[in-house]
Design an enzyme around this catalytic site. Sequence first.
Site, PDB file in Angstrom:
ATOM      1  N   ASP A 109      -1.237   9.413   0.332  1.00  0.00           N
ATOM      2  CA  ASP A 109      -2.012  10.650   0.319  1.00  0.00           C
ATOM      3  C   ASP A 109      -2.786  10.822   1.620  1.00  0.00           C
ATOM      4  O   ASP A 109      -3.786  10.135   1.847  1.00  0.00           O
ATOM      5  CB  ASP A 109      -2.973  10.649  -0.873  1.00  0.00           C
ATOM      6  CG  ASP A 109      -3.698  11.972  -1.041  1.00  0.00           C
ATOM      7  OD1 ASP A 109      -3.307  12.950  -0.372  1.00  0.00           O
ATOM      8  OD2 ASP A 109      -4.648  12.040  -1.829  1.00  0.00           O
ATOM      9  N   ASP A 313      -0.184  18.267   5.686  1.00  0.00           N
ATOM     10  CA  ASP A 313      -0.352  17.426   4.511  1.00  0.00           C
ATOM     11  C   ASP A 313       1.007  16.914   4.043  1.00  0.00           C
ATOM     12  O   ASP A 313       1.929  17.695   3.819  1.00  0.00           O
ATOM     13  CB  ASP A 313      -1.030  18.230   3.394  1.00  0.00           C
ATOM     14  CG  ASP A 313      -1.291  17.404   2.148  1.00  0.00           C
ATOM     15  OD1 ASP A 313      -1.702  16.235   2.290  1.00  0.00           O
ATOM     16  OD2 ASP A 313      -1.091  17.919   1.040  1.00  0.00           O
TER      17      ASP A 313
END
Length: 436
Positions: A109, A313
């Site tokens: 992440d 991301d």
Amino acid sequence: MHTTTLAWLVGVLFLGLSSTTGAFAPSRKLLERSTLGFQVTLKHVDAGGNYTKLELVRRSMRRSKTRIERLYAMASDPATESHVHAGNGEFLMELSIGTPPSSYQAILDTGSDLIWTQCKPCKQCFDQPTPIFDPDKSSSFSKLPCSSKLCSALSMSSCTHATCQYMYTYGDYSSTQGIMGTETFTFGSVGVPKIGFGCGADNEGGGFSQGSGLVGMGRGPLSLISQLDVPKFSYCLTSIDSTKTSTLVMGSLAANDTFAAKDMVTTPLITSPSSPSFYYLSLHGITVGDKQLPIKKSSFALNEDGTGGVIIDSGTTITYLEEDVFNLLKKEFVTQMQLPVDDSADTGLDLCFKIPSGATNIDVPKLIFHFEGNGADLDLPGENYIVADSSGVACLAMESSSGMSIFGNFQQQNMLVVHDLVKETISFVPKQCDQL
């Protein structure tokens, strides 16, 4: 009109990524942070499923929906920073914890910081694919004292019997809580001692069951990146329907000869005071075919209140663009594609076209993202923004957003993405990631 040809195959494309967990050398080399350099295997969370490319995108989009809400909340309201973090992700990271090492699949992440896994004895634990970590069976586990810098970096912590207690919630009632500890983490055959992480005894909520915890790769002090103090890291993501694993490279190995590449695109990283963990980019414009879209300068601006801006991301699948920009993009694709629009809404994507019967390739407009920097124009290959399916549709793998824009992992396929944390830049280099 500038176009590129997108080839596509009729039929189901199979995923079957092989895991390398457990393939650790009998004796580990323990490295200090100053000499770090290692490679880690990544695999997509849908590895092993028999899905078409469009099905993979749709599954990923459903997972990304809650994640995106978290990202928006964290960026737009600094007051929520203490209890809303990104969470979830699309790629699993192969590593081990403890001495002797226990295999571990963690969700990678880049939108959050804390490293954590479920630990025995569990008051409440979700089902995970690997055994729950038992700190009592590891000779290298230590509890983190309350006086430590990592404990102070937690947004929610307490102190019990001089041990740092943490709680980390993800905005949708998903949470992990337990004690903070330090442990030896093994990446391939490289062992790194004294990495701080959360040893969760009470973990609940959705979205974590694909892995056995999470490795935060953000820019905050709790993340793996910050704890290792590496100058660079990079990843290279294979196509979403590839049968091969992807690669994460840390430290001295992350660049190699990258910066000699002629087709490298480099742009500065921006830091947001309200969301310092995110990797913000400065996107100036978008060109479709031979037409640059008339985008307002304010559309991608990072505002003082933390709203707006563009982040890159790895845990969000498709790219989300500010609503006005997406509408311009959509209109231009409708004009230039020269194919009938599919209005069935069956795909879950906002814009799709009908593919002529019997066609094996289609011409699609060029798509170029103009970032800040000298010649920082990222010319995306057609397969990184158009997804074609055996049902006879070709869809734009992008959607609109209400504020912050996100450059997703579908647009990053088959690119070496290098984060230079010293120069504060991100570079993109086209690569066949399954050949690294």
